[in-house]
Design a protein around this motif. Structure first.
Motif, PDB file in Angstrom:
ATOM      1  N   THR A 212       6.412 -38.701  44.143  1.00 20.39           N
ATOM      2  CA  THR A 212       7.121 -39.721  44.677  1.00 20.39           C
ATOM      3  C   THR A 212       6.945 -41.186  44.368  1.00 20.39           C
ATOM      4  O   THR A 212       7.825 -42.196  44.452  1.00 20.39           O
ATOM      5  N   PHE A 213       5.802 -41.417  43.895  1.00 18.02           N
ATOM      6  CA  PHE A 213       5.618 -42.746  43.650  1.00 18.02           C
ATOM      7  C   PHE A 213       4.496 -43.037  42.456  1.00 18.02           C
ATOM      8  O   PHE A 213       3.493 -42.049  42.621  1.00 18.02           O
ATOM      9  N   MET A 214       4.444 -43.772  41.606  1.00 21.66           N
ATOM     10  CA  MET A 214       3.403 -43.988  40.693  1.00 21.66           C
ATOM     11  C   MET A 214       2.977 -45.596  40.567  1.00 21.66           C
ATOM     12  O   MET A 214       4.162 -46.344  40.258  1.00 21.66           O
ATOM     13  N   ASP A 215       1.971 -46.004  40.654  1.00 26.66           N
ATOM     14  CA  ASP A 215       1.729 -47.292  40.238  1.00 26.66           C
ATOM     15  C   ASP A 215       0.940 -47.574  38.932  1.00 26.66           C
ATOM     16  O   ASP A 215       0.965 -46.599  38.211  1.00 26.66           O
TER      17      ASP A 215
ATOM     18  N   PHE B 234       6.807 -34.373  36.375  1.00 26.66           N
ATOM     19  CA  PHE B 234       6.730 -35.182  37.520  1.00 26.66           C
ATOM     20  C   PHE B 234       7.989 -35.062  38.749  1.00 26.66           C
ATOM     21  O   PHE B 234       8.057 -35.829  39.607  1.00 26.66           O
ATOM     22  N   LYS B 235       8.318 -33.603  38.746  1.00 23.83           N
ATOM     23  CA  LYS B 235       9.477 -33.410  39.835  1.00 23.83           C
ATOM     24  C   LYS B 235       8.938 -33.608  41.215  1.00 23.83           C
ATOM     25  O   LYS B 235      10.005 -34.125  41.876  1.00 23.83           O
TER      26      LYS B 235
ATOM     27  N   GLU C 202      13.487 -41.973  39.743  1.00 25.13           N
ATOM     28  CA  GLU C 202      14.017 -43.340  39.335  1.00 25.13           C
ATOM     29  C   GLU C 202      12.881 -44.552  39.512  1.00 25.13           C
ATOM     30  O   GLU C 202      12.960 -45.328  38.741  1.00 25.13           O
ATOM     31  N   GLN C 203      12.080 -44.280  40.345  1.00 22.52           N
ATOM     32  CA  GLN C 203      11.033 -45.288  40.546  1.00 22.52           C
ATOM     33  C   GLN C 203       9.947 -45.205  39.227  1.00 22.52           C
ATOM     34  O   GLN C 203       9.735 -46.220  38.699  1.00 22.52           O
ATOM     35  N   VAL C 204       9.661 -44.156  38.915  1.00 18.50           N
ATOM     36  CA  VAL C 204       8.771 -43.963  37.669  1.00 18.50           C
ATOM     37  C   VAL C 204       9.635 -44.396  36.377  1.00 18.50           C
ATOM     38  O   VAL C 204       8.958 -45.344  35.641  1.00 18.50           O
ATOM     39  N   ARG C 205      11.036 -44.183  36.489  1.00 20.35           N
ATOM     40  CA  ARG C 205      11.715 -44.475  35.190  1.00 20.35           C
ATOM     41  C   ARG C 205      11.844 -45.770  35.216  1.00 20.35           C
ATOM     42  O   ARG C 205      11.415 -46.591  34.177  1.00 20.35           O
ATOM     43  N   ILE C 206      11.867 -46.743  36.157  1.00 17.69           N
ATOM     44  CA  ILE C 206      11.981 -48.121  36.394  1.00 17.69           C
ATOM     45  C   ILE C 206      10.590 -48.778  35.696  1.00 17.69           C
ATOM     46  O   ILE C 206      10.471 -49.657  34.948  1.00 17.69           O
TER      47      ILE C 206
END
Length: 108
Positions: A45-48, A41-42, A76-80
């Motif tokens: 930038t965004f995953m929904d 996932f390096k 961080e966004q994906v981790r959250i």
């Protein structure tokens, strides 16, 4: 014998538009007989939720084919998103591809 690892590098967004291509990659991996699939996932930038759904479907499909799915380098966004949905308990997540390789090498 070293297990066959297939790395899938994702980039940009993992959403409804791009998840179809990801699912096709998973189908190709099963046909090629990899034992471990590492999704990097390096560059994501965004995953929904659609992207998360595609990952869960991939996890189930690969497990049925006796193939392990692991992830690395999530932002961080994906981790959250993973933590809010408890998917961080389902997926094995490595900080980087190097960290994954070190664990794999230590098992051989």
């Amino acid at each position: 014998m070293r297990e066959q690892v297939k790395v899938i590098k994702l980039s940009g967004n993992l959403n409804a538009t791009t998840s179809q291509e990801f699912r096709q990659n998973i189908t190709d991996v099963i046909e090629n007989g990899a034992k471990i699939v590492l999704v990097d996932f390096k560059d994501v930038t965004f995953m929904d939720s659609s992207g998360l759904g595609a990952l869960v479907l991939a996890f189930k499909t690969l497990r049925a084919a006796d193939t392990k799915l692991v992830l690395c380098s999530i932002n961080e966004q994906v981790r959250i998103l993973f933590e809010l949905t408890n998917m961080d308990k389902v997926f094995e997540i490595f900080p980087s591809q190097d960290a994954f390789n070190q664990v794999l090498l230590s098992k051989t």
